[in-house]
Motif scaffolding. Structure first.
Motif, mmCIF file in Angstrom:
data_model
loop_
_atom_site.group_PDB
_atom_site.id
_atom_site.type_symbol
_atom_site.label_atom_id
_atom_site.label_comp_id
_atom_site.label_asym_id
_atom_site.label_seq_id
_atom_site.Cartn_x
_atom_site.Cartn_y
_atom_site.Cartn_z
ATOM 1 N N GLN A 1 -19.944 0.573 -39.676
ATOM 2 C CA GLN A 1 -21.515 0.583 -39.892
ATOM 3 C C GLN A 1 -22.146 0.837 -38.738
ATOM 4 O OE1 GLN A 1 -23.345 -3.023 -41.188
ATOM 5 N NE2 GLN A 1 -25.460 -2.231 -41.564
ATOM 6 N N LEU A 2 -21.653 0.542 -37.446
ATOM 7 C CA LEU A 2 -22.548 1.042 -36.134
ATOM 8 C C LEU A 2 -22.114 2.525 -35.957
ATOM 9 C CD1 LEU A 2 -21.918 -1.982 -33.630
ATOM 10 C CD2 LEU A 2 -23.928 -1.210 -34.939
ATOM 11 N N LEU A 3 -21.082 2.933 -35.996
ATOM 12 C CA LEU A 3 -20.535 4.224 -36.041
ATOM 13 C C LEU A 3 -21.418 5.235 -37.149
ATOM 14 C CD1 LEU A 3 -18.793 5.943 -34.345
ATOM 15 C CD2 LEU A 3 -16.984 5.818 -36.038
ATOM 16 N N GLU A 4 -21.546 4.712 -38.469
ATOM 17 C CA GLU A 4 -22.361 5.502 -39.393
ATOM 18 C C GLU A 4 -23.873 5.706 -38.672
ATOM 19 O OE1 GLU A 4 -21.872 3.489 -42.847
ATOM 20 O OE2 GLU A 4 -19.939 4.582 -43.256
ATOM 21 N N GLU A 5 -24.493 4.376 -38.249
ATOM 22 C CA GLU A 5 -25.708 4.286 -37.756
ATOM 23 C C GLU A 5 -25.863 5.343 -36.642
ATOM 24 O OE1 GLU A 5 -27.976 0.902 -35.318
ATOM 25 O OE2 GLU A 5 -27.295 0.598 -37.452
ATOM 26 N N THR A 6 -25.020 5.092 -35.767
ATOM 27 C CA THR A 6 -25.125 6.158 -34.375
ATOM 28 C C THR A 6 -24.934 7.513 -34.795
ATOM 29 O OG1 THR A 6 -24.017 4.323 -33.140
ATOM 30 C CG2 THR A 6 -23.852 6.717 -32.316
ATOM 31 N N ALA A 7 -24.211 7.746 -35.726
ATOM 32 C CA ALA A 7 -23.975 9.414 -36.255
ATOM 33 C C ALA A 7 -25.255 9.877 -36.845
ATOM 34 C CB ALA A 7 -23.067 9.552 -37.323
ATOM 35 N N THR A 8 -26.189 9.252 -37.648
ATOM 36 C CA THR A 8 -27.348 9.575 -38.190
ATOM 37 C C THR A 8 -28.295 9.761 -37.042
ATOM 38 O OG1 THR A 8 -26.964 8.177 -40.075
ATOM 39 C CG2 THR A 8 -29.111 8.681 -39.833
ATOM 40 N N GLU A 9 -28.294 8.765 -36.042
ATOM 41 C CA GLU A 9 -29.302 8.736 -35.041
ATOM 42 C C GLU A 9 -29.012 10.078 -34.118
ATOM 43 O OE1 GLU A 9 -28.611 4.994 -33.169
ATOM 44 O OE2 GLU A 9 -29.869 3.998 -34.501
#
Length: 123
Positions: free
Chosen positions: A27-35
């Motif tokens: 989840q953090l990796l997906e969030e970071t990729a979006t950002e």
């Protein structure tokens, strides 16, 4: 005979924590990729807007214990804009919008992971 009562509960608790950390990391990796894509877009120079709109990321991939996400653009001139290119006898410096944004995202991701681990282990 040794008393092993409670071992199954401990093993289940450890397994649950590992699953939570694994899901949290995804989840953090997906969030970071979006950002990161947002940051890349904000740093991308605009003539037509095509390059800016083209930045995307793929789904998080897991290989053993490693997780990764790929960022990029299918626009053919994305790399020369990023890295620089020759125009006649002149070299046009790259904008490094992806490199700089990934550097920022990596630092932020590490902070998020540290926070998640601290919350999980109550520190």
């Amino acid at each position: 005979m040794n008393d092993v009562s409670g071992f199954d509960e401990l093993e289940n608790a450890i397994r649950q924590i590992a699953e939570e950390l694994n899901e949290g990391a995804t989840q953090l990796l997906e969030e970071t990729a979006t950002e990161c894509v947002g940051e890349i877009q904000s740093r991308t120079p605009v003539k037509t807007g095509n390059l800016r709109r083209s930045w995307t990321y793929d789904e998080v991939k897991t290989n053993g214990t490693e997780k990764s996400v790929q960022l990029g653009s299918a626009v053919e001139y994305a790399e020369p804009v990023e890295e620089g290119y020759r125009r006649g006898n002149t070299f046009v410096e790259g904008k490094h919008m992806m490199k700089d944004s990934i550097s920022i995202a990596q630092r932020e991701f590490q902070k998020k992971v540290d926070n998640m681990v601290s919350r999980t282990f109550g520190r």
